[in-house]
Design a protein around this motif. Structure first.
Motif, PDB file in Angstrom:
ATOM      1  N   PHE A 148      45.835  23.041  34.254  1.00  0.00           N
ATOM      2  CA  PHE A 148      44.837  24.091  34.234  1.00  0.00           C
ATOM      3  C   PHE A 148      45.429  25.457  34.556  1.00  0.00           C
ATOM      4  N   ALA A 149      44.976  26.444  33.807  1.00  0.00           N
ATOM      5  CA  ALA A 149      45.205  27.823  34.207  1.00  0.00           C
ATOM      6  C   ALA A 149      44.180  28.187  35.279  1.00  0.00           C
ATOM      7  N   VAL A 150      44.533  29.086  36.153  1.00  0.00           N
ATOM      8  CA  VAL A 150      43.649  29.486  37.242  1.00  0.00           C
ATOM      9  C   VAL A 150      43.513  31.009  37.263  1.00  0.00           C
ATOM     10  N   GLY A 151      42.304  31.437  37.455  1.00  0.00           N
ATOM     11  CA  GLY A 151      42.046  32.866  37.549  1.00  0.00           C
ATOM     12  C   GLY A 151      41.358  33.206  38.855  1.00  0.00           C
ATOM     13  N   TRP A 152      41.533  34.442  39.281  1.00  0.00           N
ATOM     14  CA  TRP A 152      40.781  35.004  40.403  1.00  0.00           C
ATOM     15  C   TRP A 152      39.854  36.092  39.859  1.00  0.00           C
ATOM     16  N   PHE A 153      38.629  36.044  40.323  1.00  0.00           N
ATOM     17  CA  PHE A 153      37.630  37.051  39.987  1.00  0.00           C
ATOM     18  C   PHE A 153      37.005  37.549  41.283  1.00  0.00           C
ATOM     19  N   ARG A 154      36.342  38.664  41.214  1.00  0.00           N
ATOM     20  CA  ARG A 154      35.652  39.166  42.392  1.00  0.00           C
ATOM     21  C   ARG A 154      34.331  39.797  42.002  1.00  0.00           C
ATOM     22  N   GLN A 155      33.419  39.802  42.947  1.00  0.00           N
ATOM     23  CA  GLN A 155      32.122  40.406  42.710  1.00  0.00           C
ATOM     24  C   GLN A 155      31.684  41.163  43.951  1.00  0.00           C
ATOM     25  N   ALA A 156      31.530  42.447  43.790  1.00  0.00           N
ATOM     26  CA  ALA A 156      31.043  43.306  44.862  1.00  0.00           C
ATOM     27  C   ALA A 156      29.524  43.385  44.782  1.00  0.00           C
ATOM     28  N   PRO A 157      28.862  43.705  45.883  1.00  0.00           N
ATOM     29  CA  PRO A 157      27.396  43.784  45.877  1.00  0.00           C
ATOM     30  C   PRO A 157      26.896  44.765  44.822  1.00  0.00           C
ATOM     31  N   GLY A 158      25.959  44.298  44.002  1.00  0.00           N
ATOM     32  CA  GLY A 158      25.365  45.148  42.991  1.00  0.00           C
ATOM     33  C   GLY A 158      26.215  45.392  41.773  1.00  0.00           C
ATOM     34  N   LYS A 159      27.345  44.705  41.698  1.00  0.00           N
ATOM     35  CA  LYS A 159      28.251  44.906  40.557  1.00  0.00           C
ATOM     36  C   LYS A 159      28.472  43.605  39.807  1.00  0.00           C
ATOM     37  N   GLU A 160      28.973  43.754  38.589  1.00  0.00           N
ATOM     38  CA  GLU A 160      29.313  42.596  37.781  1.00  0.00           C
ATOM     39  C   GLU A 160      30.572  41.927  38.332  1.00  0.00           C
ATOM     40  N   ARG A 161      30.690  40.648  38.087  1.00  0.00           N
ATOM     41  CA  ARG A 161      31.919  39.955  38.445  1.00  0.00           C
ATOM     42  C   ARG A 161      33.048  40.478  37.560  1.00  0.00           C
ATOM     43  N   GLU A 162      34.210  40.706  38.160  1.00  0.00           N
ATOM     44  CA  GLU A 162      35.315  41.266  37.397  1.00  0.00           C
ATOM     45  C   GLU A 162      36.594  40.458  37.595  1.00  0.00           C
ATOM     46  N   PHE A 163      37.417  40.540  36.586  1.00  0.00           N
ATOM     47  CA  PHE A 163      38.690  39.830  36.574  1.00  0.00           C
ATOM     48  C   PHE A 163      39.669  40.488  37.535  1.00  0.00           C
ATOM     49  N   VAL A 164      40.425  39.648  38.233  1.00  0.00           N
ATOM     50  CA  VAL A 164      41.459  40.137  39.138  1.00  0.00           C
ATOM     51  C   VAL A 164      42.843  39.754  38.632  1.00  0.00           C
ATOM     52  N   ALA A 165      43.060  38.446  38.472  1.00  0.00           N
ATOM     53  CA  ALA A 165      44.373  37.965  38.059  1.00  0.00           C
ATOM     54  C   ALA A 165      44.241  36.544  37.536  1.00  0.00           C
ATOM     55  N   ALA A 166      45.229  36.108  36.767  1.00  0.00           N
ATOM     56  CA  ALA A 166      45.254  34.735  36.270  1.00  0.00           C
ATOM     57  C   ALA A 166      46.691  34.272  36.148  1.00  0.00           C
ATOM     58  N   ILE A 167      46.852  32.953  36.173  1.00  0.00           N
ATOM     59  CA  ILE A 167      48.178  32.364  36.086  1.00  0.00           C
ATOM     60  C   ILE A 167      48.093  31.136  35.204  1.00  0.00           C
ATOM     61  N   SER A 168      49.068  30.969  34.329  1.00  0.00           N
ATOM     62  CA  SER A 168      49.058  29.829  33.423  1.00  0.00           C
ATOM     63  C   SER A 168      49.362  28.543  34.182  1.00  0.00           C
ATOM     64  N   TRP A 169      49.246  27.419  33.481  1.00  0.00           N
ATOM     65  CA  TRP A 169      49.448  26.139  34.145  1.00  0.00           C
ATOM     66  C   TRP A 169      50.850  26.000  34.714  1.00  0.00           C
ATOM     67  N   SER A 170      51.818  26.627  34.077  1.00  0.00           N
ATOM     68  CA  SER A 170      53.212  26.510  34.521  1.00  0.00           C
ATOM     69  C   SER A 170      53.610  27.588  35.529  1.00  0.00           C
ATOM     70  N   GLY A 171      52.777  28.590  35.691  1.00  0.00           N
ATOM     71  CA  GLY A 171      53.133  29.710  36.569  1.00  0.00           C
ATOM     72  C   GLY A 171      53.610  30.940  35.825  1.00  0.00           C
ATOM     73  N   ILE A 172      53.959  30.751  34.578  1.00  0.00           N
ATOM     74  CA  ILE A 172      54.378  31.866  33.727  1.00  0.00           C
ATOM     75  C   ILE A 172      53.693  31.698  32.379  1.00  0.00           C
ATOM     76  N   PRO A 173      53.013  32.727  31.892  1.00  0.00           N
ATOM     77  CA  PRO A 173      52.907  34.077  32.424  1.00  0.00           C
ATOM     78  C   PRO A 173      51.782  34.239  33.433  1.00  0.00           C
ATOM     79  N   THR A 174      51.725  35.436  34.004  1.00  0.00           N
ATOM     80  CA  THR A 174      50.624  35.847  34.858  1.00  0.00           C
ATOM     81  C   THR A 174      49.967  37.072  34.243  1.00  0.00           C
ATOM     82  N   TYR A 175      48.724  37.289  34.630  1.00  0.00           N
ATOM     83  CA  TYR A 175      47.939  38.382  34.067  1.00  0.00           C
ATOM     84  C   TYR A 175      47.233  39.101  35.219  1.00  0.00           C
ATOM     85  N   TYR A 176      47.107  40.400  35.100  1.00  0.00           N
ATOM     86  CA  TYR A 176      46.448  41.177  36.134  1.00  0.00           C
ATOM     87  C   TYR A 176      45.523  42.216  35.516  1.00  0.00           C
ATOM     88  N   ALA A 177      44.446  42.501  36.231  1.00  0.00           N
ATOM     89  CA  ALA A 177      43.641  43.659  35.868  1.00  0.00           C
ATOM     90  C   ALA A 177      44.517  44.892  36.078  1.00  0.00           C
TER      91      ALA A 177
END
Length: 123
Positions: free
Chosen positions: A31-60
């Motif tokens: 599985f690839a895994v992502g981090w998201f965040r949601q502040a009060p009153g705001k939409e959930r937004e993308f933070v970062a993600a990592i592939s199943w192997s660890g490479i590549p990674t993605y960032y906002a």
């Protein structure tokens, strides 16, 4: 795969936190895994993600250079290291997993979610 986040808390601006995402299940390394965040009153937004192997990674783009995502499949763990924190980083942070995604920054691509951990950055 089930996900449990931890490591959130209250930190002063300029400080650091390391969030953890613990996964259960023998197929976690598929599985690839992502981090998201949601502040009060705001939409959930993308933070970062990592592939199943660890490479590549993605960032906002605005978070590049301050946040680092990593994983250890042997431990069924994913981490989000957050440095130089700002009050605007205050949010509930979620980790999510997906077997496949065409666009890792879209929350709709993930079908497994943790319960979230609160991060509060004081000024």
């Amino acid at each position: 795969v089930q996900l449990v986040e931890s490591g959130g808390g209250l930190v002063q601006a300029g400080g650091s936190l390391r969030l953890s995402c613990a996964a259960s299940g023998r197929t976690f390394d598929s599985f690839a895994v992502g981090w998201f965040r949601q502040a009060p009153g705001k939409e959930r937004e993308f933070v970062a993600a990592i592939s199943w192997s660890g490479i590549p990674t993605y960032y906002a783009d605005p978070l590049k250079g301050r946040f680092t995502i990593s994983r250890d499949n042997a431990k069924n763990m994913v981490w989000l290291q957050m440095d130089s924190l700002k009050p605007e980083d205050t949010a509930v942070y979620y980790c999510a997993a997906t077997y496949y995604a065409r666009n890792y920054s879209l929350d709709s691509e993930y079908d497994r979610w943790g319960q979230g951990t609160q991060v509060t950055v004081s000024s």
